[in-house]
Design an enzyme around this catalytic site. Structure first.
Site, PDB file in Angstrom:
ATOM      1  CG  HIS A  85      -2.072   0.934   1.130  1.00 21.07           C
ATOM      2  ND1 HIS A  85      -1.955   2.303   1.214  1.00 21.07           N
ATOM      3  CD2 HIS A  85      -3.392   0.675   0.935  1.00 21.07           C
ATOM      4  CE1 HIS A  85      -3.149   2.850   1.080  1.00 21.07           C
ATOM      5  NE2 HIS A  85      -4.041   1.885   0.912  1.00 21.07           N
ATOM      6  N   GLY A 166       6.275  21.658  10.204  1.00 16.50           N
ATOM      7  CA  GLY A 166       7.464  20.889  10.550  1.00 16.50           C
ATOM      8  C   GLY A 166       8.489  20.748   9.448  1.00 16.50           C
ATOM      9  N   GLY A 178       9.311   9.224   8.821  1.00 13.02           N
ATOM     10  CA  GLY A 178       8.646   9.721   7.625  1.00 13.02           C
ATOM     11  C   GLY A 178       7.762  10.905   7.980  1.00 13.02           C
TER      12      GLY A 178
END
Length: 573
Positions: A85, A166, A178
């Site tokens: 996915h 961020g 990630g």
């Protein structure tokens, strides 16, 4: 009769679907938050991804979402992740979904705040998508996840690709976690419509008729003809009739029937009952019949209430009836029990929450009639006159509503059903408001007791305690004032029912008037007894004056309406 509870859902996707110990640690963080219930955990080995569903009060859900993202960042190393996915981070996507009492716009603002907090406190860069998107193109999840995890380092060097919160140079921390895509979207209803056929092809034809995407435009034969293409060579689509829907047809061996399987991604644009009606129309045009509906997963209570009201309206029946009755009409009208019994406690998201630690099973309104009376007669001071007054107002509203419903269904008055239904709707709303006040009055009294229990050892303690007592006392005066105002509205309903409603039920409307008067006068006493304890005498005088005016008006209204009642019962007197 909208649900007044504020509930949202969160459906985070975590990039771990094989190690159940890791998944359990993440979901433990969610379940540790009071006010949240974990509804579903769906791990996938091939995708190496777990979809988690939980719901509850907005603040609690947002906190649970943050803590689950924090735990995922601790346990999942994206440098080691492989799966089928698409993904961009340990916590890949984190959508907030309004369920009841909360708008999509409110969820979007919560999502942006959550993304900012994750970025600032956890140092995880965040993109915002769907309704929370800060850039129009980022409404699309695929745009936010462009290039997936492997492209994160490069995207952080491109100003156009940087995250919304961020953004910073790629480092070991980002390499491990990630990024996360945080957003807000509407509740998605997954539903299958049962057809009296075994033909997948016929089911697909209906699906293509109704789904937003529609079907290919073809030359000549609509099934085998050449696909029409635009100037750029792209296939031309003929849109379906339902916005915000995706659908296909399939055959289910277990049931021996074909179904139209649909995801309703925008329940505001296409409510459940409208989707049902359109599938019924399309199926009938093709010689088929919809025999029922199967909800896959969960459904918001409001969707069933809206459906029930829709079908009642079609029948020219009053919609001002108890919520449970409206939902039962929806179940039967949609055929939700066609394949197996429809159990609301297992399929309606609010009911699942009611069985969790967010349930308020100690509420007075959950007592039986005898239980409420027994609880009142005990030596504890609550529930007291304030809660009983609110309950008398509730009974007054219920009686007025009953007469409206009887009038709406009276033989020979069929042309007036909508007139009485409107009155019944108003009565049902008042009944719900006053039921809430039954409990709120006891909550107000308990606040006073809690304030008096505060420490008073030091001068600072005494000041804090005094301020808390005054704040609680003001609240305890304001709550019965709400009861007075709500109960006063009952007179309008009962007056209309005495004047224009079913004359055989005029005595019931009269009893409703007496109950409403008792509610106003009783709640007025509670306003006064609390107001006199306020140090702010100006505020106290204002509350008492308002209460006395409402009490005076209630006595006047009762006298006038009871005279009307007497004239109906004894017209020749």
């Amino acid at each position: 009769m909208a649900n007044d509870r504020r509930i949202i859902e969160c459906v985070p996707n975590f990039s771990e679907g094989r190690n159940m110990a890791v998944i359990k640690q993440i979901t433990d963080e969610i379940e540790a938050i009071d006010g949240v219930k974990l509804l579903d955990v769906d791990p996938g080995e091939a995708t190496n991804r777990t979809v988690v569903t939980f719901a509850g009060t907005p603040d609690a859900v947002v906190e649970a979402a943050f803590r689950s993202a924090r735990k995922a960042a601790e346990l999942i190393d994206m440098r080691q992740h492989h799966g089928a996915h698409p993904r961009i981070g340990a916590t890949d996507v984190l959508p907030l979904v309004p369920v009841s009492g909360v708008t999509l716009e409110e969820c979007a603002e919560m999502a942006r705040c959550l993304a900012r907090r994750i970025a600032e406190e956890l140092k995880i860069p965040c993109y915002c998508y769907e309704a929370a998107a800060l850039r129009p193109e980022r409404r699309n999840l695929a745009v936010c996840r462009k290039g997936e995890y492997e492209a994160v380092a490069e995207r952080l060097t491109d100003e156009a690709e940087m995250p919304d919160f961020g953004a910073r140079p790629y480092d070991e921390s980002i390499a491990r976690t990630g990024c996360t895509v945080v957003g807000a979207r509407d509740f998605l209803i997954a539903v299958n419509f049962n057809l009296n056929t075994t033909s997948t092809r016929r089911a697909n034809a209906v699906a293509f008729d109704v789904r937003e995407k529609g079907r290919y435009e073809r030359k000549g034969n609509p099934i085998t003809g050449e696909i029409v293409r635009d100037a750029n060579g792209n296939p031309v689509m003929r849109p379906g009739t339902l916005k915000g829907t995706k659908a296909i047809g399939w055959f289910i061996k277990e049931y021996g029937i074909a179904q139209v399987s649909m995801n309703i991604t925008d329940i505001n644009a296409t409510p459940l009952h409208i989707a049902f009606e359109e599938v019924v129309r399309s199926a009938a045009a093709r010689g088929m019949r919809v025999t029922g509906t199967e909800i896959v997963g969960l459904v918001p209570e409001q969707s069933l209430i809206d459906a029930g009201r829709y079908f009642l309206y079609k029948q020219h029946r009053s919609t001002g009836i108890p919520k449970e009755d409206i939902i039962q009409i929806a179940v039967k009208s949609l055929g939700l029990d066609d394949l197996k019994p429809f159990v609301a406690e297992e399929k309606v998201i609010e009911r699942l929450l009611d069985n969790s630690k967010t349930s308020e099973s100690t509420h007075l309104t959950n007592f039986s009639v005898a239980g409420f009376a027994n609880e009142t007669m005990r030596e504890s001071p609550a529930p007291g006159g304030g809660s009983v007054s609110a309950y008398m107002g509730t009974l007054g509203a219920a009686l007025g509503t009953m007469v409206a419903n009887l009038s709406a269904h009276k033989p020979g008055w069929d042309d007036r059903w909508e007139e009485f239904s409107r009155w019944a709707d108003r009565g049902a709303e008042l009944e719900n408001e006053l039921l809430r006040l039954v409990d709120e009055d006891t909550v107000a009294f308990n606040r006073i007791m809690a304030a008096f229990a505060l420490p008073k050892s030091t001068e600072a303690d005494r000041l804090t305690r005094s301020q808390a007592i005054q704040a609680a006392t003001l609240y305890a005066a304001e709550v019965p004032l709400k009861t007075m105002k709500a109960s006063s509205k009952v007179f309008d309903i009962c007056r209309a029912m005495v004047a224009t409603g079913n004359p055989n039920s005029v005595s019931d409307a009269g009893v409703g008037v007496l109950a409403a008067r008792a509610a106003v006068l009783g709640a007025g006493l509670n306003v006064k007894i609390n107001a006199v304890s306020l140090k702010n005498k100006s505020k106290a005088e204002s509350l008492i004056a308002e209460a006395e005016a409402l009490m005076k008006n209630a006595v006047k209204a009762e006298s006038e309406i009871m005279a009307m009642v007497d004239n109906v019962i004894n017209p020749n007197r």
